[in-house]
Enzyme design. Structure first.
Site, PDB file in Angstrom:
ATOM      1  N   SER A 139     -45.054 -53.478 -56.706  1.00  0.00           N
ATOM      2  CA  SER A 139     -46.242 -52.918 -55.937  1.00  0.00           C
ATOM      3  C   SER A 139     -47.345 -52.681 -57.211  1.00  0.00           C
ATOM      4  O   SER A 139     -46.971 -52.131 -58.277  1.00  0.00           O
ATOM      5  CB  SER A 139     -45.868 -51.558 -55.204  1.00  0.00           C
ATOM      6  N   TYR A 152     -42.007 -43.270 -55.675  1.00  0.00           N
ATOM      7  CA  TYR A 152     -42.368 -44.591 -55.347  1.00  0.00           C
ATOM      8  C   TYR A 152     -42.900 -45.266 -56.456  1.00  0.00           C
ATOM      9  O   TYR A 152     -42.545 -46.230 -57.081  1.00  0.00           O
ATOM     10  CB  TYR A 152     -43.316 -44.641 -54.149  1.00  0.00           C
TER      11      TYR A 152
END
Length: 269
Positions: A139, A152
């Protein structure tokens, strides 16, 4: 003979879009999900050729579970040509809260240990064949740490480093044109997960558009790609932004939902 793509997190969002894109390109697909009944129903509803897909139940956060799914795939469909470790979770955290330490452990179990365990069953066969692609979905959030995203962002930063290490291992084992490792960094992708976000999402793209670009990058043999390209520009800027300016820009940004506050899953940042 059709090539085979093994895709985790195939019950929704990016995973389903990738499965559909690869199937339309002529691949057989091995769909891995916890919700097998829903995934099977989706495959039927999409009109996927029944002879070219199978669903395997597994919890990526449990290493033995996903490893066994991979071994079953080899027995039933053969060693895949492409393995996409897409399954992941995105949950906000606050280090001051004891329960969020468990959230961080859960995130790393899924996003990192689960990725390595996804690849594990196929390494030996791919190396022996001297071909294949191992694809890690990272990501743009792995480039810099965002407030409220400690679990995350750090897990996706680890995905980037892990795939880089694995790429070197595979090149040493099979040579330049052998087993490839592809690192894909989605920006903001329109999924049920991101619709819960409480902050702006520049360059938002559909899961289908992401899957199409991801397919092209994998087929082209790219080792690293940010999708969409505009977020690649953002990623490069984030890398060089001084801490003082970075902190100022992010100071008022809304935090990601903590556990129990919203949808959690792998939907792209």
């Amino acid at each position: 003979m059709n090539r085979l793509a093994f895709i985790t997190g195939a019950s929704s969002g990016i995973g389903q879009a990738l499965a559909l894109r690869f199937h339309r390109a002529g691949y057989n697909v091995a769909l891995v999900a916890r919700r097998t009944t829903e995934t099977e129903a989706w495959a039927v509803a999409q009109g996927l050729d029944a002879a070219r897909w199978r669903v395997y139940g597994a919890d990526v956060a449990v290493a033995d579970s996903i490893v066994e799914a991979g071994r079953l795939c080899i027995r039933q469909q053969g060693v895949p040509d492409v393995v996409i470790a897409n399954a992941g979770i995105s949950i906000g955290m606050d280090t001051a809260m004891r329960e969020d330490i468990d959230v961080m452990a859960q995130t790393f179990a899924t996003n990192n240990i689960g990725m390595a365990a996804t690849f594990h069953p196929f390494i030996e066969g791919m190396v022996a064949r001297r071909s294949g692609a191992l694809v890690g979905i990272a990501s743009v959030a792995g480039i810099r740490g965002l407030p409220g995203h400690g679990a995350y962002c750090s897990s996706k930063a680890a995905v980037i480093s892990y795939c880089e290490s694995l790429r070197g291992d595979m090149r040493r084992a099979t040579g330049r044109d052998g087993v490839r490792v592809v690192t894909l960094l989605p920006g903001y992708i329109d999924t049920p997960l991101t619709r819960e976000n409480r902050y702006s999402m520049p360059f938002l793209m559909t899961a289908e558009a992401f899957a199409d670009e991801a397919f092209k990058a994998i087929e082209a043999g790219m080792s690293y790609r940010v999708i969409p390209w505009q977020m690649g520009v953002v990623a490069r800027l984030l890398r060089v932004l001084p801490n003082a300016l970075f902190d100022k820009v992010l100071s008022g940004r809304a935090r990601k939902h903590r556990k129990g506050e919203g949808v959690q899953g792998n939907g792209g940042s």
